[in-house]
Design a protein around this motif. Structure first.
Motif, PDB file in Angstrom:
ATOM      1  N   TRP A  40     -17.000  91.907  45.795  1.00  0.00           N
ATOM      2  CA  TRP A  40     -17.044  91.996  44.495  1.00  0.00           C
ATOM      3  C   TRP A  40     -17.856  90.589  43.653  1.00  0.00           C
ATOM      4  O   TRP A  40     -17.540  89.519  44.253  1.00  0.00           O
ATOM      5  N   SER A  43     -16.675  86.987  42.729  1.00  0.00           N
ATOM      6  CA  SER A  43     -16.430  86.085  43.971  1.00  0.00           C
ATOM      7  C   SER A  43     -17.667  85.004  43.927  1.00  0.00           C
ATOM      8  O   SER A  43     -17.570  83.800  43.987  1.00  0.00           O
ATOM      9  N   GLY A  65      -5.665  88.239  46.594  1.00  0.00           N
ATOM     10  CA  GLY A  65      -6.566  89.365  46.462  1.00  0.00           C
ATOM     11  C   GLY A  65      -7.868  89.320  46.940  1.00  0.00           C
ATOM     12  O   GLY A  65      -8.867  89.726  46.641  1.00  0.00           O
ATOM     13  N   CYS A  66      -7.913  88.879  48.311  1.00  0.00           N
ATOM     14  CA  CYS A  66      -9.052  88.297  48.891  1.00  0.00           C
ATOM     15  C   CYS A  66      -9.791  89.606  49.419  1.00  0.00           C
ATOM     16  O   CYS A  66     -11.241  89.077  49.594  1.00  0.00           O
ATOM     17  N   ARG A 112       0.388  90.422  51.724  1.00  0.00           N
ATOM     18  CA  ARG A 112       1.305  89.767  51.042  1.00  0.00           C
ATOM     19  C   ARG A 112       0.841  90.536  49.480  1.00  0.00           C
ATOM     20  O   ARG A 112      -0.192  90.370  49.127  1.00  0.00           O
ATOM     21  N   ASP A 132     -11.676  88.990  40.629  1.00  0.00           N
ATOM     22  CA  ASP A 132     -11.541  89.994  40.154  1.00  0.00           C
ATOM     23  C   ASP A 132      -9.940  90.729  40.604  1.00  0.00           C
ATOM     24  O   ASP A 132     -10.095  91.833  41.516  1.00  0.00           O
ATOM     25  N   LEU A 139      -0.940  93.733  35.915  1.00  0.00           N
ATOM     26  CA  LEU A 139      -1.396  92.635  36.676  1.00  0.00           C
ATOM     27  C   LEU A 139      -1.689  91.430  35.996  1.00  0.00           C
ATOM     28  O   LEU A 139      -1.373  90.304  36.437  1.00  0.00           O
TER      29      LEU A 139
HETATM   30  C1  LIG Z   1     -11.499  94.286  43.024  1.00  0.00           C
HETATM   31  S1  LIG Z   1     -10.930  93.799  44.629  1.00  0.00           S
HETATM   32  C2  LIG Z   1     -11.516  91.880  44.818  1.00  0.00           C
HETATM   33  C3  LIG Z   1     -11.593  91.631  46.185  1.00  0.00           C
HETATM   34  C4  LIG Z   1     -12.105  90.130  46.218  1.00  0.00           C
HETATM   35  N1  LIG Z   1     -11.554  89.222  45.598  1.00  0.00           N
HETATM   36  C5  LIG Z   1     -13.628  90.003  45.910  1.00  0.00           C
HETATM   37  O1  LIG Z   1     -13.979  89.475  45.152  1.00  0.00           O
HETATM   38  O2  LIG Z   1     -14.468  90.672  46.734  1.00  0.00           O
HETATM   39  C6  LIG Z   1      -9.158  93.327  44.044  1.00  0.00           C
HETATM   40  C7  LIG Z   1      -8.298  93.095  45.504  1.00  0.00           C
HETATM   41  O3  LIG Z   1      -6.781  92.595  44.901  1.00  0.00           O
HETATM   42  C8  LIG Z   1      -5.914  93.124  45.706  1.00  0.00           C
HETATM   43  N2  LIG Z   1      -4.949  93.451  45.055  1.00  0.00           N
HETATM   44  C9  LIG Z   1      -4.661  94.251  44.138  1.00  0.00           C
HETATM   45  N3  LIG Z   1      -3.262  93.934  43.573  1.00  0.00           N
HETATM   46  C10 LIG Z   1      -2.771  93.042  44.364  1.00  0.00           C
HETATM   47  C11 LIG Z   1      -1.436  92.677  44.359  1.00  0.00           C
HETATM   48  N4  LIG Z   1      -0.393  92.967  43.568  1.00  0.00           N
HETATM   49  N5  LIG Z   1      -0.951  91.819  45.389  1.00  0.00           N
HETATM   50  C12 LIG Z   1      -1.923  91.307  46.115  1.00  0.00           C
HETATM   51  N6  LIG Z   1      -3.327  91.817  46.433  1.00  0.00           N
HETATM   52  C13 LIG Z   1      -3.723  92.766  45.473  1.00  0.00           C
HETATM   53  C14 LIG Z   1      -6.559  94.575  46.096  1.00  0.00           C
HETATM   54  O4  LIG Z   1      -6.099  95.170  47.494  1.00  0.00           O
HETATM   55  C15 LIG Z   1      -8.280  94.247  46.302  1.00  0.00           C
HETATM   56  O5  LIG Z   1      -8.340  93.717  47.685  1.00  0.00           O
END
Ligand SMILES: C[S@@+](CC[C@H](N)C(=O)[O-])C[C@H]1O[C@@H](n2cnc3c(N)ncnc32)[C@H](O)[C@@H]1O
Length: 205
Positions: A40, A43, A65-66, A112, A132, A139
């Motif tokens: 996304w 980043s 949320g990597c 996690r 993101d 959230l």
């Molecule tokens: C829109 S993606 C962004 C991924 C990454 N940060 C990027 O910039 O490419 C959101 C990420 O947050 C993770 N996520 C959403 N809710 C979460 C939670 N409660 N705990 C941990 N991860 C979460 C999702 O699985 C997803 O991989």
């Protein structure tokens, strides 16, 4: 490099959905379920900010949320940081490790959820980054509570980037009330992609 299946940005090789190794993981059943199905642009906004404001010393970084982990890998490459990525979705882990191998970098992945990160866990990090990750109403509170635990645990800085969705606005408002050192930065990029959004930065001082 085949430009239709991978690109180079901020010193990293980033594979796209057409890349054979990404397609292979999909056919093996690793289907991301919470929007972690690609890299996304928010980043890039944090990478650009860190490039202009490099951390002063070797860091322990947590990418929350990597997803595919490129933001954490950027910190590993540019700042020699020791990086952990956490995500609720275990299916993103193989894409993170694929990018780590592709870029000859190391990053640890742990499955996690945000609400599972305790103060004791968070205290092991100097910098927390999240791109993101604040896209559903619930959230806003979950990420705020995480930031509060991290701040209390002594984490030096927490940087969240978002294209200014409503939950992120709520999160920014809560942080402005709760913490003394909060910045909000209007971030823009023309290259490698056009991207806009805001950075929310909570610091100890
Ligand atoms: C829109 S993606 C962004 C991924 C990454 N940060 C990027 O910039 O490419 C959101 C990420 O947050 C993770 N996520 C959403 N809710 C979460 C939670 N409660 N705990 C941990 N991860 C979460 C999702 O699985 C997803 O991989």
């Amino acid at each position: 490099m085949n430009p239709s299946t991978q690109r180079q940005a901020f010193g990293l090789k980033i594979l796209n959905a057409k890349h054979h190794a990404v397609r292979k993981l999909k056919t093996e059943g690793y289907q991301a379920e919470i929007h972690g199905n690609k890299f996304w642009n928010s980043s890039f906004l944090i990478m650009d900010h860190l490039k202009r404001n490099p951390p002063q010393r070797a860091l322990r970084v947590l990418d929350i949320g990597c997803g595919w982990g490129l933001l954490g890998l950027y910190c590993a490459k540019q700042f020699n940081a020791r990086v952990t990525g956490i995500d609720a979705d275990p299916n993103v882990g193989p894409y993170l490790q694929l990018h780590a191998r592709t870029n000859q970098l190391a990053m640890t992945f742990e499955k996690r959820r945000f609400d599972q990160l305790t103060k004791a866990y968070l205290s092991k990090f100097d910098l927390i980054v999240g791109a993101d990750i604040c896209f559903w109403d619930e959230l806003a509170k979950t990420v705020f509570n995480l930031i509060r635990r991290a701040h209390t645990a002594g984490v030096g800085q927490i940087i969240i980037a978002d294209p200014c969705r409503t939950p992120f606005e709520k999160l920014a408002e809560s942080c402005a009330h709760a913490f003394d050192h909060v910045e909000r930065i209007d971030a823009r990029l023309q290259r490698p992609v056009k991207a806009t959004g805001d950075l929310l930065i909570v610091s100890q001082r």
